[in-house]
Every structure is written in C-alpha cells, then in structure tokens.
Write an enzyme that holds these catalytic residues in place. Sequence first.
Site, PDB file in Angstrom:
ATOM      1  N   LYS A 115      -1.436   4.821  -4.219  1.00 36.21           N
ATOM      2  CA  LYS A 115      -2.772   4.671  -3.632  1.00 36.21           C
ATOM      3  C   LYS A 115      -3.845   4.857  -4.709  1.00 36.21           C
ATOM      4  CE  LYS A 115      -1.237   6.229   0.953  1.00 36.21           C
ATOM      5  NZ  LYS A 115      -1.441   7.195   2.053  1.00 36.21           N
TER       6      LYS A 115
ATOM      7  N   TYR B 205      -2.270  -1.178   7.815  1.00 34.60           N
ATOM      8  CA  TYR B 205      -2.309   0.016   8.665  1.00 34.60           C
ATOM      9  C   TYR B 205      -2.640  -0.317  10.126  1.00 34.60           C
ATOM     10  CZ  TYR B 205      -1.830   3.361   4.774  1.00 34.60           C
ATOM     11  OH  TYR B 205      -1.342   4.124   3.734  1.00 34.60           O
TER      12      TYR B 205
ATOM     13  N   ASN C 214      -3.215  11.557  -0.342  1.00 34.36           N
ATOM     14  CA  ASN C 214      -1.793  11.858  -0.539  1.00 34.36           C
ATOM     15  C   ASN C 214      -1.060  10.881  -1.455  1.00 34.36           C
ATOM     16  OD1 ASN C 214      -1.553   9.779   1.275  1.00 34.36           O
ATOM     17  ND2 ASN C 214      -0.408  10.922   2.830  1.00 34.36           N
TER      18      ASN C 214
ATOM     19  N   HIS D 236       2.190   5.604  -0.635  1.00 31.65           N
ATOM     20  CA  HIS D 236       2.670   5.080   0.649  1.00 31.65           C
ATOM     21  C   HIS D 236       4.144   4.719   0.517  1.00 31.65           C
ATOM     22  CE1 HIS D 236       3.100   2.615   4.250  1.00 31.65           C
ATOM     23  NE2 HIS D 236       3.752   1.770   3.468  1.00 31.65           N
TER      24      HIS D 236
ATOM     25  N   GLU E  82       5.910  -5.104   5.618  1.00 26.75           N
ATOM     26  CA  GLU E  82       4.992  -4.734   4.535  1.00 26.75           C
ATOM     27  C   GLU E  82       5.257  -5.535   3.263  1.00 26.75           C
ATOM     28  OE1 GLU E  82       4.426  -0.207   6.312  1.00 26.75           O
ATOM     29  OE2 GLU E  82       5.509  -0.452   4.425  1.00 26.75           O
TER      30      GLU E  82
HETATM   31  P1  DAT Z   1       2.749   8.142   6.082  1.00 27.48           P
HETATM   32  O1  DAT Z   1       1.820   7.686   4.984  1.00 27.48           O
HETATM   33  O2  DAT Z   1       3.475   9.386   5.690  1.00 27.48           O
HETATM   34  O3  DAT Z   1       3.652   7.053   6.559  1.00 27.48           O
HETATM   35  P2  DAT Z   1       1.204   7.693   8.519  1.00 27.48           P
HETATM   36  O4  DAT Z   1       1.791   6.317   8.519  1.00 27.48           O
HETATM   37  O5  DAT Z   1       1.292   8.480   9.771  1.00 27.48           O
HETATM   38  O6  DAT Z   1       1.847   8.581   7.331  1.00 27.48           O
HETATM   39  O7  DAT Z   1      -0.325   7.624   8.109  1.00 27.48           O
HETATM   40  C1  DAT Z   1      -0.758   6.742   7.107  1.00 27.48           C
HETATM   41  C2  DAT Z   1      -1.759   7.438   6.244  1.00 27.48           C
HETATM   42  O8  DAT Z   1      -2.891   7.778   7.020  1.00 27.48           O
HETATM   43  C3  DAT Z   1      -1.283   8.762   5.638  1.00 27.48           C
HETATM   44  O9  DAT Z   1      -0.549   8.585   4.452  1.00 27.48           O
HETATM   45  C4  DAT Z   1      -2.578   9.478   5.418  1.00 27.48           C
HETATM   46  C5  DAT Z   1      -3.445   9.010   6.573  1.00 27.48           C
HETATM   47  N1  DAT Z   1      -3.386   9.990   7.671  1.00 27.48           N
HETATM   48  C6  DAT Z   1      -2.360  10.193   8.529  1.00 27.48           C
HETATM   49  N2  DAT Z   1      -2.637  11.163   9.399  1.00 27.48           N
HETATM   50  C7  DAT Z   1      -3.897  11.588   9.089  1.00 27.48           C
HETATM   51  C8  DAT Z   1      -4.767  12.573   9.613  1.00 27.48           C
HETATM   52  N3  DAT Z   1      -4.405  13.330  10.644  1.00 27.48           N
HETATM   53  N4  DAT Z   1      -5.974  12.730   9.017  1.00 27.48           N
HETATM   54  C9  DAT Z   1      -6.333  11.965   7.977  1.00 27.48           C
HETATM   55  N5  DAT Z   1      -5.566  11.023   7.432  1.00 27.48           N
HETATM   56  C10 DAT Z   1      -4.364  10.824   7.975  1.00 27.48           C
HETATM   57 MG    MG Z   2       3.308   5.318   7.583  1.00 27.37          MG
END
Ligand code: DAT
Ligand code: MG
Length: 167
Positions: free
Chosen positions: A27, A67, A130, A133, A144
Amino acid sequence: MLGTILALFSIISVAMANKERTFIMVKPDGVQRGLVGKIIERFEQKGFKLVALKFTWASKELLEKHYADLSSRPFFPGLVNYMNSGPVVPMVWEGLNVVKTGRQMLGATNPADSLPGTIRGDFCIQVGRNIIHGSDAVESAEKEIALWFTEKELVSWTPAATNWVYE
Ligand code: DAT
Ligand code: MG
C-alpha cells in the site's frame, strides 16, 4: 496400469496445487516507508514464485472496485483516499496454499492484533496504515488478479529452485 495412472494423477494434482495464486499489494504507506524490498523478500525467501509485479498510482475507480465488498463500511471513503494517496506495488505470487499462507504472513488486519514475525506485526501500528493487502480466498484472489493485471502480464516461468522447494 492402474498404479501408473494413479501415480500420474497424483503428480498432476500436486503440480496444480502448487499453481495456486494470490494477489498481494504494498500500500502507499509501505512504498513511502521504503518497505517494498523487505516485503518482496519475505515472499521470495518463503519459496513462493513471483508471477507479476508493477509500480502504479491506482485510480479511485480501480480502488473502489478492488474494495467493492467494503463500500457500505464507514471507513470506505478514507480507505479509498489512503490507497489513492500515492503509488502502490501490486503483485501476484504463486505456490502451494499461497492464499492462506500469504494471509498468515501478513498478520491480522489490525496491526494491534498482528503477531510479531508477521509483516503487519513487524512493520506497522494502526489499521488505517497497515502497509499491505493480501487476498482472503482463492476466488477473491482470482477476481483481484484479473482486476489489476492483464493475462499477458502474468509471466509463465519455472524458478531454478522449484525442485528444492517442493518434494
Ligand atoms: P484485510 O486487509 O486484512 O483483508 P479487510 O478486507 O477487512 O482486511 O479490510 C480492508 C482494509 O480496510 C484493511 O486492510 C484496512 C481497512 N480497514 C478494515 N477495517 C477497518 C476499520 N475498522 N477501520 C479502518 N480501516 C479498516
Ligand atoms: Mg480483505
């Protein structure tokens, strides 16, 4: 005869299992913090095979598609802005169980919960920064990969170490 066929079948199914693919992306914060090399190194040293990689500043349209499943979440606009705030490094990695193992290598979504030794556990602090991805299932990986890469960009090759990584 039957034995030969079964042996052949098992060789083919092992070879196919080793062809699982996942979509990994550094990212914008990972790029800005100079962590691209370290992240690639983790996947290389594990033994996974790099199939595609690019350096690109993704459009909001592409990120909204990437997303799409999260579009109703309150953090969605902030997530798209963050992902569009600088260049990213999308990649495709291949290998046995690479989707699940890749997720384990990334660590929990929220770095507060990511174990030390994982990428997020070692390199970041907050969920909104974080750094990486990774696809969460084989089906989402396929979607994807098709979203970020053309078929031509997926390079077909055999690493010299293949027979030293797989028995
Ligand atoms: P991952 O990236 O582990 O697959 P995800 O698909 O649930 O997690 O979410 C995508 C991204 O969105 C994640 O890397 C960071 C952001 N995100 C997820 N939950 C969040 C939250 N509660 N607050 C802020 N950002 C969040
Ligand atoms: Mg995800």
